[in-house]
Design an enzyme around this catalytic site. Structure first.
Site, PDB file in Angstrom:
ATOM      1  N   GLY A  99       1.876   2.516   7.694  1.00  0.00           N
ATOM      2  CA  GLY A  99       2.026   3.758   8.134  1.00  0.00           C
ATOM      3  C   GLY A  99       1.703   4.740   7.365  1.00  0.00           C
ATOM      4  O   GLY A  99       1.447   4.794   6.297  1.00  0.00           O
ATOM      5  N   GLU A 100       1.408   6.020   8.147  1.00  0.00           N
ATOM      6  CA  GLU A 100       0.589   7.293   7.377  1.00  0.00           C
ATOM      7  C   GLU A 100       2.098   8.132   7.439  1.00  0.00           C
ATOM      8  O   GLU A 100       2.619   8.855   8.308  1.00  0.00           O
ATOM      9  CB  GLU A 100      -0.393   7.831   7.965  1.00  0.00           C
ATOM     10  CG  GLU A 100      -0.607   9.302   7.698  1.00  0.00           C
ATOM     11  CD  GLU A 100      -0.805   9.240   6.364  1.00  0.00           C
ATOM     12  OE1 GLU A 100      -1.342   8.587   5.363  1.00  0.00           O
ATOM     13  OE2 GLU A 100      -0.124  10.520   5.696  1.00  0.00           O
TER      14      GLU A 100
ATOM     15  N   CYS B  53      -7.901  -1.774   4.846  1.00  0.00           N
ATOM     16  CA  CYS B  53      -6.384  -1.888   4.726  1.00  0.00           C
ATOM     17  C   CYS B  53      -5.770  -2.799   6.052  1.00  0.00           C
ATOM     18  O   CYS B  53      -6.108  -2.454   7.241  1.00  0.00           O
ATOM     19  CB  CYS B  53      -5.575  -0.385   4.834  1.00  0.00           C
ATOM     20  SG  CYS B  53      -3.961  -0.730   4.868  1.00  0.00           S
TER      21      CYS B  53
ATOM     22  N   GLU C  68       7.506  -4.519   7.596  1.00  0.00           N
ATOM     23  CA  GLU C  68       7.791  -5.181   6.011  1.00  0.00           C
ATOM     24  C   GLU C  68       7.793  -4.073   5.095  1.00  0.00           C
ATOM     25  O   GLU C  68       7.451  -2.884   5.277  1.00  0.00           O
ATOM     26  CB  GLU C  68       6.204  -5.719   5.890  1.00  0.00           C
ATOM     27  CG  GLU C  68       5.923  -6.939   6.737  1.00  0.00           C
ATOM     28  CD  GLU C  68       4.613  -7.537   6.263  1.00  0.00           C
ATOM     29  OE1 GLU C  68       4.406  -8.934   6.399  1.00  0.00           O
ATOM     30  OE2 GLU C  68       3.711  -6.903   5.761  1.00  0.00           O
TER      31      GLU C  68
ATOM     32  N   CYS D 236      -0.377  -3.654  -2.281  1.00  0.00           N
ATOM     33  CA  CYS D 236      -0.888  -2.532  -1.397  1.00  0.00           C
ATOM     34  C   CYS D 236      -2.054  -2.935  -0.374  1.00  0.00           C
ATOM     35  O   CYS D 236      -3.097  -3.672  -0.751  1.00  0.00           O
ATOM     36  CB  CYS D 236      -1.707  -1.600  -2.236  1.00  0.00           C
ATOM     37  SG  CYS D 236      -0.738  -0.659  -3.427  1.00  0.00           S
TER      38      CYS D 236
HETATM   39  N1  SAH Z   1      -1.051   5.873   4.779  1.00  0.00           N
HETATM   40  C1  SAH Z   1      -0.523   6.125   3.411  1.00  0.00           C
HETATM   41  C2  SAH Z   1       0.285   5.031   2.860  1.00  0.00           C
HETATM   42  C3  SAH Z   1       0.059   3.497   3.150  1.00  0.00           C
HETATM   43  S1  SAH Z   1      -1.024   2.693   2.100  1.00  0.00           S
HETATM   44  C4  SAH Z   1      -2.100   6.311   2.395  1.00  0.00           C
HETATM   45  O1  SAH Z   1      -2.984   5.926   2.913  1.00  0.00           O
HETATM   46  O2  SAH Z   1      -1.884   6.344   1.350  1.00  0.00           O
HETATM   47  C5  SAH Z   1      -0.444   2.592   0.329  1.00  0.00           C
HETATM   48  C6  SAH Z   1      -1.437   2.505  -0.662  1.00  0.00           C
HETATM   49  O3  SAH Z   1      -2.161   1.094  -0.506  1.00  0.00           O
HETATM   50  C7  SAH Z   1      -2.702   3.628  -0.289  1.00  0.00           C
HETATM   51  O4  SAH Z   1      -3.100   3.957  -1.518  1.00  0.00           O
HETATM   52  C8  SAH Z   1      -3.965   2.451   0.369  1.00  0.00           C
HETATM   53  O5  SAH Z   1      -4.969   3.314   0.340  1.00  0.00           O
HETATM   54  C9  SAH Z   1      -3.625   1.172  -0.359  1.00  0.00           C
HETATM   55  N2  SAH Z   1      -4.437   0.120   0.210  1.00  0.00           N
HETATM   56  C10 SAH Z   1      -4.774  -0.166   1.334  1.00  0.00           C
HETATM   57  N3  SAH Z   1      -5.444  -1.205   1.399  1.00  0.00           N
HETATM   58  C11 SAH Z   1      -5.592  -1.577   0.081  1.00  0.00           C
HETATM   59  C12 SAH Z   1      -6.159  -2.675  -0.334  1.00  0.00           C
HETATM   60  N4  SAH Z   1      -6.874  -3.611   0.377  1.00  0.00           N
HETATM   61  N5  SAH Z   1      -6.176  -3.064  -1.663  1.00  0.00           N
HETATM   62  C13 SAH Z   1      -5.616  -2.093  -2.442  1.00  0.00           C
HETATM   63  N6  SAH Z   1      -4.848  -1.165  -2.054  1.00  0.00           N
HETATM   64  C14 SAH Z   1      -4.785  -0.881  -0.693  1.00  0.00           C
END
Ligand code: SAH
Length: 353
Positions: free
Chosen positions: A170-171, A130, A103, A344
């Site tokens: 992904g990370e 997440c 996605e 996000c």
């Molecule tokens: N792995 C990386 C990038 C992917 S997540 C990271 O952790 O930064 C991208 C962003 O979305 C991150 O800041 C993550 O913490 C946030 N995110 C994940 N789950 C979320 C949720 N349920 N609500 C809002 N933001 C979320």
């Protein structure tokens, strides 16, 4: 018949992925065949324009096009589904050449279009809030597959993308080499020439990645998903913290700032009764004291099956006010694409609607 098909597919598989090569790598690759640097320049420029076949590279001799065709593959992707949000955000479910799906999201801002790209198929990090963690990790994406998302989206919408965030599934620092190559390819002046500052990379806190990224001095922006200001809470919601605790994480951020002179953006999701008290805000201000930083507060997006919920708006406001009182730069992120699960943390391997 079967045999010839098998031979053909083997030869396609063994072809090198030319779009995953940085310009310098392409120059080295061509040098092996005594092909001059200006040819690498021409090919790199065609590829960055999204040309999908060597025979379209009009300024190359026919023999050379044929020889490239036999040696290299040009990776592209296809749109499988497209979801449009009421706020204009568009989420794409994209099919990769091997049939896997990922996605990506296109958002419209005042300054232009921004795409949020995935860097892996699935995620190993296991953050509790997440959606990307709920699906199995399959594999890393190649630089060309990250580029393919960008290309197919701008082609589909007929829009030029001005900003890129590596915040999809992904990370990024768990796929470090490919992500860095992706950045080098898209910022190259003889290619897409996207400004490095317009690219943001977001990490859950892989500190060796942060340090290496600092040393690269690429000029891209770093976001750190912090989400808690004490180890106890962070251990509970982000397993990575058990490996790299807050002390180590903040130390690596200090190193990044020292090396790059750039401000860091800390992402902080507000989760109801987990990390959103006034005391949490004070602790957060204290944790990042002395860092040139910006805190992006994210109202949590609800994830089906998750035990965590968004904080009420009043508590988000109090949290923001407390940070401001302690001199922290704060913004509250506008949530886009919630109705199509494109916000996000809502992206996953298989699109749900
Ligand atoms: N792995 C990386 C990038 C992917 S997540 C990271 O952790 O930064 C991208 C962003 O979305 C991150 O800041 C993550 O913490 C946030 N995110 C994940 N789950 C979320 C949720 N349920 N609500 C809002 N933001 C979320």
């Amino acid at each position: 018949m079967n045999n010839s098909f098998d031979n053909r597919s083997t030869s396609i598989c063994s072809k090198k992925d030319i779009k995953s090569m940085t310009f310098d790598e392409l120059v080295c690759e061509f040098k092996k065949f005594e092909i001059k640097k200006y040819r690498a320049d021409q090919v790199f420029s065609w590829l960055s324009k999204g040309v999908g076949a060597f025979n379209e590279m009009a300024n190359l001799p026919l023999e050379m096009r044929e020889s490239f065709e036999s040696k290299y593959k040009i990776i592209s992707a296809k749109i499988f589904k497209r979801f449009v949000s009421a706020d204009g955000t568009v989420k794409f479910l994209i099919t990769l050449p091997d049939g896997n799906k990922i996605e990506s999201v296109l958002m419209k801002y005042k300054y232009g279009y921004s795409v949020c790209l995935s860097t892996q198929i699935g995620c190993k990090m296991g953050c509790k809030f997440c959606a990307s963690s709920s699906t199995k990790f399959i594999r890393n994406l190649s630089p060309s597959e990250i580029i393919a998302q960008l290309e197919i989206i701008s082609k589909s919408e007929n829009e030029k993308v001005s900003n890129i965030t590596l915040m999809g599934v992904g990370e990024p620092f768990d796929n470090y080499e490919n992500v860095i190559k992706f950045i080098k390819i898209v910022i190259a002046q003889n290619g897409m020439a996207i400004g490095a500052r317009r690219i943001s990379i977001s990490t859950c806190g892989i500190i060796n990645g942060i340090k290496k990224f600092a040393d690269e001095k690429l000029g891209a922006t770093l976001s750190v998903s912090l989400h808690a200001s004490d180890d106890h809470t962070r251990n509970a919601i982000m397993p990575i913290n058990r490996k790299f605790n807050l002390y180590k994480l903040i130390d690596s951020c200090r190193y990044y700032m020292h090396m790059t002179n750039r401000r860091i953006s800390f992402e902080y999701i507000l989760l109801d009764n987990i990390n959103d008290s006034e005391n949490d805000a004070k602790q957060l201000a204290n944790l990042i004291l002395g860092l040139s930083a910006h805190v992006n507060l994210i109202p949590a997006n609800n994830i089906e099956g998750s035990y965590y919920f968004a904080s009420p708006i009043k508590r988000i406001e109090l949290f923001a006010r407390t940070l401001i009182k302690f001199g922290v730069n704060v913004t509250v992120r506008r949530t886009l694409g919630n109705d199509i699960n494109a916000s996000c943390g809502q992206l996953r391997r298989i699109a749900v609607q």
